[in-house]
Write a protein that holds these residues in place. Structure first.
Motif, PDB file in Angstrom:
ATOM      1  N   MET A 101      44.918  42.793  50.523  1.00 37.16           N
ATOM      2  CA  MET A 101      45.843  41.769  50.033  1.00 37.16           C
ATOM      3  C   MET A 101      45.661  41.480  48.551  1.00 37.16           C
ATOM      4  O   MET A 101      46.578  41.015  47.884  1.00 37.16           O
ATOM      5  N   ALA A 102      44.478  41.740  47.999  1.00 37.16           N
ATOM      6  CA  ALA A 102      44.233  41.474  46.581  1.00 37.16           C
ATOM      7  C   ALA A 102      44.902  42.506  45.674  1.00 37.16           C
ATOM      8  O   ALA A 102      44.997  42.300  44.471  1.00 37.16           O
ATOM      9  N   CYS A 103      45.399  43.600  46.257  1.00 39.24           N
ATOM     10  CA  CYS A 103      46.034  44.675  45.502  1.00 39.24           C
ATOM     11  C   CYS A 103      47.515  44.371  45.290  1.00 39.24           C
ATOM     12  O   CYS A 103      48.058  43.436  45.879  1.00 39.24           O
ATOM     13  N   PRO A 104      48.191  45.166  44.478  1.00 34.09           N
ATOM     14  CA  PRO A 104      49.626  44.942  44.304  1.00 34.09           C
ATOM     15  C   PRO A 104      50.421  45.087  45.595  1.00 34.09           C
ATOM     16  O   PRO A 104      51.365  44.340  45.840  1.00 34.09           O
ATOM     17  N   ARG A 138      48.435  32.822  45.598  1.00 34.08           N
ATOM     18  CA  ARG A 138      48.554  33.405  44.260  1.00 34.08           C
ATOM     19  C   ARG A 138      48.366  32.341  43.183  1.00 34.08           C
ATOM     20  O   ARG A 138      47.641  32.550  42.208  1.00 34.08           O
ATOM     21  N   ASP A 139      48.985  31.207  43.368  1.00 34.05           N
ATOM     22  CA  ASP A 139      48.867  30.134  42.376  1.00 34.05           C
ATOM     23  C   ASP A 139      47.451  29.561  42.347  1.00 34.05           C
ATOM     24  O   ASP A 139      46.887  29.314  41.263  1.00 34.05           O
ATOM     25  N   ALA A 140      46.867  29.346  43.535  1.00 30.83           N
ATOM     26  CA  ALA A 140      45.550  28.707  43.608  1.00 30.83           C
ATOM     27  C   ALA A 140      44.461  29.594  43.019  1.00 30.83           C
ATOM     28  O   ALA A 140      43.584  29.128  42.269  1.00 30.83           O
ATOM     29  N   VAL A 141      44.487  30.889  43.340  1.00 33.74           N
ATOM     30  CA  VAL A 141      43.450  31.794  42.848  1.00 33.74           C
ATOM     31  C   VAL A 141      43.587  32.010  41.350  1.00 33.74           C
ATOM     32  O   VAL A 141      42.603  32.023  40.609  1.00 33.74           O
ATOM     33  N   ARG A 184      38.195  30.520  44.105  1.00 36.30           N
ATOM     34  CA  ARG A 184      37.510  31.798  44.332  1.00 36.30           C
ATOM     35  C   ARG A 184      38.098  32.493  45.558  1.00 36.30           C
ATOM     36  O   ARG A 184      38.317  31.851  46.578  1.00 36.30           O
ATOM     37  N   TYR A 185      38.301  33.812  45.443  1.00 35.55           N
ATOM     38  CA  TYR A 185      38.927  34.588  46.507  1.00 35.55           C
ATOM     39  C   TYR A 185      37.948  35.641  47.020  1.00 35.55           C
ATOM     40  O   TYR A 185      37.443  36.470  46.248  1.00 35.55           O
ATOM     41  N   MET A 186      37.710  35.622  48.322  1.00 39.55           N
ATOM     42  CA  MET A 186      36.930  36.661  48.969  1.00 39.55           C
ATOM     43  C   MET A 186      37.794  37.318  50.032  1.00 39.55           C
ATOM     44  O   MET A 186      38.489  36.639  50.793  1.00 39.55           O
ATOM     45  N   ASP A 238      54.754  43.955  49.100  1.00 44.09           N
ATOM     46  CA  ASP A 238      54.098  43.323  47.957  1.00 44.09           C
ATOM     47  C   ASP A 238      53.051  42.334  48.443  1.00 44.09           C
ATOM     48  O   ASP A 238      53.346  41.417  49.216  1.00 44.09           O
ATOM     49  N   ALA A 239      51.816  42.515  47.977  1.00 43.45           N
ATOM     50  CA  ALA A 239      50.711  41.650  48.386  1.00 43.45           C
ATOM     51  C   ALA A 239      50.453  40.596  47.304  1.00 43.45           C
ATOM     52  O   ALA A 239      51.401  40.055  46.733  1.00 43.45           O
ATOM     53  N   LEU A 240      49.195  40.304  46.995  1.00 48.97           N
ATOM     54  CA  LEU A 240      48.880  39.212  46.082  1.00 48.97           C
ATOM     55  C   LEU A 240      48.744  39.654  44.629  1.00 48.97           C
ATOM     56  O   LEU A 240      48.927  38.855  43.716  1.00 48.97           O
ATOM     57  N   GLY A 241      48.377  40.905  44.405  1.00 53.05           N
ATOM     58  CA  GLY A 241      48.359  41.435  43.045  1.00 53.05           C
ATOM     59  C   GLY A 241      47.298  40.848  42.134  1.00 53.05           C
ATOM     60  O   GLY A 241      47.524  40.726  40.925  1.00 53.05           O
ATOM     61  N   PHE A 242      46.125  40.541  42.662  1.00 59.27           N
ATOM     62  CA  PHE A 242      45.065  40.001  41.813  1.00 59.27           C
ATOM     63  C   PHE A 242      44.413  41.084  40.950  1.00 59.27           C
ATOM     64  O   PHE A 242      43.824  40.789  39.918  1.00 59.27           O
ATOM     65  N   VAL A 243      44.467  42.327  41.410  1.00 59.78           N
ATOM     66  CA  VAL A 243      44.019  43.466  40.602  1.00 59.78           C
ATOM     67  C   VAL A 243      45.213  44.412  40.450  1.00 59.78           C
ATOM     68  O   VAL A 243      46.091  44.449  41.321  1.00 59.78           O
TER      69      VAL A 243
END
Length: 234
Positions: free
Chosen positions: A118-121, A100-103, A108-110, A138-143
């Motif tokens: 995992m990119a979802c809440p 979470r911190d690095a992205v 870049r996250y693929m 709870d996942a990574l929450g990027f979107v």
């Protein structure tokens, strides 16, 4: 943030990542160092070899995070498999917070399949069986919205009596007021800061509470989803 979220990593009749290889190469960058997260499958070394064989001919160096961590990586790829096992191990290794911190800091996250979940809440719109229990959904929450990879349309005349994917997502929306983007096989979502675009040859399907499903054409700008408010049932 820079995200490439694939519905799947293997299309029928094609090699691993072959259907999206040009997009993946452009996203990661030729000559880049890619950290691969293999935790969705049991054999981490074998899974990393599969990714290495697919991407190193494109000039991308692949290392497994279980051996090398994120140090020196230009991008990270979280592979598909079982979403519950993947999320459990992200928590167990401490990689969830590190990712979470690095992205958010520019890595870049693929993701593919479970890696896209995992990119979802949360992982609540995965298709997988809960073979293990992570400490949280709870996942990574990027979107701020949910994605359903491998989305399959209802088949008219099908005699299978189980729930369709559309019915399962309707059940999700009964308890959670958050958009769900159904990504069909061979498609992906590209996010660059405040912009989001559908990629691949097929349309996507958008589900919202109290609304009929909506088709979104391939190549569509779906940036409006990045500001969608979300309400999850506790």
């Amino acid at each position: 943030m820079e995200l490439l979220l694939l519905s799947n990593s293997t299309n029928h009749g094609r090699a691993y990542l072959e259907h999206a290889l040009d997009t993946v190469t452009a996203f990661v960058g030729a000559g880049a160092a890619l950290a691969f997260v293999p935790y969705a499958l049991a054999d981490h070394d074998a899974y990393t070899r599969v990714v290495r064989e697919a991407l190193e001919p494109r000039g991308i160096t692949v290392r497994g995070v279980h051996a090398s961590g994120l140090d020196g990586a230009d991008a990270v790829f979280v592979g598909g498999g079982n979403s519950f096992r993947l999320l459990r191990d992200l928590y167990r290794t401490g990689l969830r917070d590190e990712l979470r911190d690095a992205v958010r800091g520019g890595l870049r996250y693929m993701g593919a399949s479970a890696g896209t979940n995992m990119a979802c809440p949360t992982l609540r719109t995965t298709n997988d069986m809960p073979i293990v229990q992570p400490p949280s959904f709870d996942a990574l929450g990027f979107v701020p919205f949910q994605i359903n990879p491998h989305y399959i349309d209802p088949r008219p005349g099908d005699t299978h009596m189980g729930e369709t994917r559309e019915q399962r997502l309707a059940e999700f929306l009964e308890c959670n007021d958050v958009p769900v983007l159904g990504l069909r096989e061979g498609t992906w979502l590209r996010v660059s800061d405040d912009a989001a675009t559908l990629g691949g040859p097929l349309d996507a399907r958008l589900f919202r509470r109290a609304e009929p499903p909506r088709e979104l054409p391939a190549g569509a700008d779906v940036s409006f989803l990045l500001t969608a408010p979300a309400a999850f049932d506790a």
